[in-house]
Design a protein around this motif. Structure first.
Motif, PDB file in Angstrom:
ATOM      1  N   TYR A 189       0.841  -1.194   0.000  1.00 16.40           N
ATOM      2  CA  TYR A 189       0.000   0.000   0.000  1.00 16.40           C
ATOM      3  C   TYR A 189       0.878   1.247   0.000  1.00 16.40           C
ATOM      4  O   TYR A 189       1.914   1.295   0.672  1.00 16.40           O
ATOM      5  CB  TYR A 189      -0.943  -0.010   1.196  1.00 16.40           C
ATOM      6  N   VAL A 190       0.455   2.245  -0.772  1.00 19.10           N
ATOM      7  CA  VAL A 190       1.241   3.458  -0.973  1.00 19.10           C
ATOM      8  C   VAL A 190       0.428   4.653  -0.492  1.00 19.10           C
ATOM      9  O   VAL A 190      -0.680   4.903  -0.987  1.00 19.10           O
ATOM     10  CB  VAL A 190       1.604   3.640  -2.462  1.00 19.10           C
ATOM     11  N   GLY A 191       0.974   5.378   0.481  1.00 20.37           N
ATOM     12  CA  GLY A 191       0.306   6.568   0.978  1.00 20.37           C
ATOM     13  C   GLY A 191       0.442   7.733   0.012  1.00 20.37           C
ATOM     14  O   GLY A 191       1.099   7.637  -1.026  1.00 20.37           O
ATOM     15  N   THR A 192      -0.177   8.848   0.352  1.00 22.88           N
ATOM     16  CA  THR A 192      -0.120  10.042  -0.491  1.00 22.88           C
ATOM     17  C   THR A 192       0.632  11.153   0.225  1.00 22.88           C
ATOM     18  O   THR A 192       0.607  11.251   1.448  1.00 22.88           O
ATOM     19  CB  THR A 192      -1.536  10.523  -0.862  1.00 22.88           C
ATOM     20  N   TRP A 193       1.287  11.981  -0.556  1.00 25.60           N
ATOM     21  CA  TRP A 193       2.177  13.007  -0.017  1.00 25.60           C
ATOM     22  C   TRP A 193       1.441  14.027   0.845  1.00 25.60           C
ATOM     23  O   TRP A 193       1.905  14.432   1.900  1.00 25.60           O
ATOM     24  CB  TRP A 193       2.877  13.714  -1.181  1.00 25.60           C
ATOM     25  N   ASN A 194       0.268  14.450   0.427  1.00 25.32           N
ATOM     26  CA  ASN A 194      -0.407  15.569   1.076  1.00 25.32           C
ATOM     27  C   ASN A 194      -1.389  15.163   2.169  1.00 25.32           C
ATOM     28  O   ASN A 194      -1.850  16.004   2.923  1.00 25.32           O
ATOM     29  CB  ASN A 194      -1.166  16.393   0.025  1.00 25.32           C
ATOM     30  N   GLY A 195      -1.732  13.915   2.247  1.00 21.07           N
ATOM     31  CA  GLY A 195      -2.749  13.491   3.198  1.00 21.07           C
ATOM     32  C   GLY A 195      -4.118  13.545   2.556  1.00 21.07           C
ATOM     33  O   GLY A 195      -4.655  14.618   2.299  1.00 21.07           O
ATOM     34  N   ASN A 196      -4.684  12.393   2.260  1.00 20.97           N
ATOM     35  CA  ASN A 196      -5.963  12.316   1.569  1.00 20.97           C
ATOM     36  C   ASN A 196      -6.787  11.166   2.134  1.00 20.97           C
ATOM     37  O   ASN A 196      -6.373  10.493   3.083  1.00 20.97           O
ATOM     38  CB  ASN A 196      -5.742  12.105   0.066  1.00 20.97           C
ATOM     39  N   HIS A 197      -7.929  10.936   1.515  1.00 19.76           N
ATOM     40  CA  HIS A 197      -8.819   9.867   1.947  1.00 19.76           C
ATOM     41  C   HIS A 197      -8.560   8.561   1.198  1.00 19.76           C
ATOM     42  O   HIS A 197      -9.365   7.641   1.293  1.00 19.76           O
ATOM     43  CB  HIS A 197     -10.282  10.282   1.742  1.00 19.76           C
ATOM     44  N   ILE A 198      -7.484   8.473   0.448  1.00 21.25           N
ATOM     45  CA  ILE A 198      -7.243   7.269  -0.354  1.00 21.25           C
ATOM     46  C   ILE A 198      -5.798   6.790  -0.233  1.00 21.25           C
ATOM     47  O   ILE A 198      -4.906   7.531   0.183  1.00 21.25           O
ATOM     48  CB  ILE A 198      -7.584   7.495  -1.848  1.00 21.25           C
ATOM     49  N   LEU A 199      -5.592   5.534  -0.605  1.00 21.74           N
ATOM     50  CA  LEU A 199      -4.263   4.958  -0.778  1.00 21.74           C
ATOM     51  C   LEU A 199      -4.188   4.358  -2.177  1.00 21.74           C
ATOM     52  O   LEU A 199      -5.200   4.001  -2.774  1.00 21.74           O
ATOM     53  CB  LEU A 199      -4.002   3.842   0.240  1.00 21.74           C
ATOM     54  N   HIS A 200      -2.983   4.252  -2.703  1.00 21.83           N
ATOM     55  CA  HIS A 200      -2.724   3.439  -3.886  1.00 21.83           C
ATOM     56  C   HIS A 200      -2.260   2.068  -3.388  1.00 21.83           C
ATOM     57  O   HIS A 200      -1.909   1.906  -2.220  1.00 21.83           O
ATOM     58  CB  HIS A 200      -1.614   4.051  -4.745  1.00 21.83           C
ATOM     59  N   TYR A 201      -2.225   1.064  -4.277  1.00 21.43           N
ATOM     60  CA  TYR A 201      -1.636  -0.210  -3.862  1.00 21.43           C
ATOM     61  C   TYR A 201      -1.060  -0.962  -5.057  1.00 21.43           C
ATOM     62  O   TYR A 201      -1.482  -0.773  -6.197  1.00 21.43           O
ATOM     63  CB  TYR A 201      -2.640  -1.088  -3.110  1.00 21.43           C
ATOM     64  N   ILE A 202      -0.047  -1.786  -4.767  1.00 21.66           N
ATOM     65  CA  ILE A 202       0.559  -2.674  -5.758  1.00 21.66           C
ATOM     66  C   ILE A 202      -0.063  -4.045  -5.533  1.00 21.66           C
ATOM     67  O   ILE A 202       0.169  -4.684  -4.508  1.00 21.66           O
ATOM     68  CB  ILE A 202       2.091  -2.713  -5.611  1.00 21.66           C
ATOM     69  N   ASP A 203      -0.861  -4.483  -6.488  1.00 21.00           N
ATOM     70  CA  ASP A 203      -1.688  -5.671  -6.308  1.00 21.00           C
ATOM     71  C   ASP A 203      -0.879  -6.966  -6.290  1.00 21.00           C
ATOM     72  O   ASP A 203      -1.132  -7.862  -5.487  1.00 21.00           O
ATOM     73  CB  ASP A 203      -2.734  -5.728  -7.421  1.00 21.00           C
ATOM     74  N   LEU A 204       0.115  -7.081  -7.169  1.00 18.68           N
ATOM     75  CA  LEU A 204       0.903  -8.317  -7.305  1.00 18.68           C
ATOM     76  C   LEU A 204       2.390  -7.977  -7.237  1.00 18.68           C
ATOM     77  O   LEU A 204       3.102  -8.033  -8.246  1.00 18.68           O
ATOM     78  CB  LEU A 204       0.574  -9.008  -8.633  1.00 18.68           C
ATOM     79  N   PRO A 205       2.894  -7.622  -6.071  1.00 21.89           N
ATOM     80  CA  PRO A 205       4.272  -7.111  -5.972  1.00 21.89           C
ATOM     81  C   PRO A 205       5.355  -8.097  -6.386  1.00 21.89           C
ATOM     82  O   PRO A 205       6.473  -7.685  -6.679  1.00 21.89           O
ATOM     83  CB  PRO A 205       4.406  -6.721  -4.496  1.00 21.89           C
ATOM     84  N   ASP A 206       5.055  -9.401  -6.436  1.00 26.02           N
ATOM     85  CA  ASP A 206       6.059 -10.382  -6.850  1.00 26.02           C
ATOM     86  C   ASP A 206       6.124 -10.554  -8.363  1.00 26.02           C
ATOM     87  O   ASP A 206       6.960 -11.311  -8.863  1.00 26.02           O
ATOM     88  CB  ASP A 206       5.782 -11.742  -6.201  1.00 26.02           C
ATOM     89  N   SER A 207       5.251  -9.872  -9.106  1.00 23.79           N
ATOM     90  CA  SER A 207       5.245  -9.976 -10.565  1.00 23.79           C
ATOM     91  C   SER A 207       6.171  -8.933 -11.172  1.00 23.79           C
ATOM     92  O   SER A 207       6.324  -7.830 -10.648  1.00 23.79           O
ATOM     93  CB  SER A 207       3.827  -9.784 -11.109  1.00 23.79           C
ATOM     94  N   MET A 208       6.780  -9.293 -12.305  1.00 24.92           N
ATOM     95  CA  MET A 208       7.756  -8.413 -12.941  1.00 24.92           C
ATOM     96  C   MET A 208       7.077  -7.311 -13.743  1.00 24.92           C
ATOM     97  O   MET A 208       6.046  -7.532 -14.386  1.00 24.92           O
ATOM     98  CB  MET A 208       8.667  -9.221 -13.869  1.00 24.92           C
ATOM     99  N   GLY A 209       7.693  -6.122 -13.717  1.00 28.02           N
ATOM    100  CA  GLY A 209       7.252  -5.023 -14.556  1.00 28.02           C
ATOM    101  C   GLY A 209       5.838  -4.564 -14.245  1.00 28.02           C
ATOM    102  O   GLY A 209       5.356  -4.678 -13.119  1.00 28.02           O
ATOM    103  N   VAL A 210       5.156  -4.062 -15.280  1.00 27.10           N
ATOM    104  CA  VAL A 210       3.824  -3.496 -15.076  1.00 27.10           C
ATOM    105  C   VAL A 210       2.787  -4.552 -14.699  1.00 27.10           C
ATOM    106  O   VAL A 210       1.683  -4.211 -14.267  1.00 27.10           O
ATOM    107  CB  VAL A 210       3.354  -2.726 -16.333  1.00 27.10           C
ATOM    108  N   SER A 211       3.129  -5.837 -14.833  1.00 26.92           N
ATOM    109  CA  SER A 211       2.193  -6.887 -14.415  1.00 26.92           C
ATOM    110  C   SER A 211       2.013  -6.915 -12.896  1.00 26.92           C
ATOM    111  O   SER A 211       1.123  -7.593 -12.391  1.00 26.92           O
ATOM    112  CB  SER A 211       2.654  -8.257 -14.912  1.00 26.92           C
TER     113      SER A 211
END
Length: 203
Positions: A52-74
């Motif tokens: 999970y990736v937080g946001t710089w400014n403080g918001n109501h959302i997070l980003h996330y990396i769904d399949l971190p063991d997969s190579m590249g954009v997959s």
């Protein structure tokens, strides 16, 4: 391994002979304001296997990396999609309750949390039978890491995952594996081990 700036997320292959040259750009920030710009900030690997990736400014959302063991954009970086109840700059900070005793400390109160390495690893897999994924739970002694290996009926290793003592479970995705009976093995620092079976069926 992942690294990020406010605008980009990069992936490195730590097994590469030249790690610097293995860098891949896996995501660029998609501009959004919720209510402030949701640029990338701190990252945290969660017990569900996503980063999970937080946001710089403080918001109501997070980003996330769904399949971190997969190579590249997959690896599938999903942006602006995990909604929070309140504004937050970072993902939660998980306290490490398995720190063990601090040698020489006169005020240490954590000694009762230590376990001997001879105790059972208490490995469980569920659901079993499973379809596209299953969860492994484990109980490692203090500050110890291990590995999970899954083998097909011919003894071929098809999955290998790191198990961290700071967590007690890990989600294992089985996409691409055929239905059948698989054997698993859990190693703790190369000394202790636990074995078992898991059955994969069609959804």
């Amino acid at each position: 391994m992942y690294a990020n700036t406010q605008l980009n997320i990069y992936q490195y292959d730590l097994w590469a002979s030249n790690i610097d040259s293995s860098v891949l750009l896996v995501a660029s920030w998609i501009p959004a304001n919720m209510p402030l710009p949701t640029t990338f900030w701190n990252c945290q690997l969660a017990p569900d296997g996503k980063i999970y990736v937080g946001t710089w400014n403080g918001n109501h959302i997070l980003h996330y990396i769904d399949l971190p063991d997969s190579m590249g954009v997959s690896c599938n970086v999903v942006q602006n999609s995990f909604y929070l109840a309140s504004r937050n700059m970072t993902v939660p900070t998980y306290p490490n309750y398995q720190l063990g005793r601090l040698i020489g400390s006169s005020c240490d109160t954590l000694t009762s949390l230590q376990e001997s390495e001879s105790e059972s690893l208490k490995v469980k897999v569920f659901p079993n039978p499973a379809s596209s994924q299953f969860t492994i739970t484990y109980n490692f002694p203090t500050n110890k890491n291990g590995e999970f290996m899954l083998y097909d009926a011919y003894g071929k290793e098809v999955i290998r995952k790191k198990l961290y003592g700071t967590f007690t479970s890990l989600l294992i995705r089985t996409n691409g594996l055929a239905c059948g009976v698989y054997h698993y093995k859990v190693h703790l620092n190369g000394s202790q081990s636990a074995v078992g079976k898991v059955v994969l069926v069609k959804e």
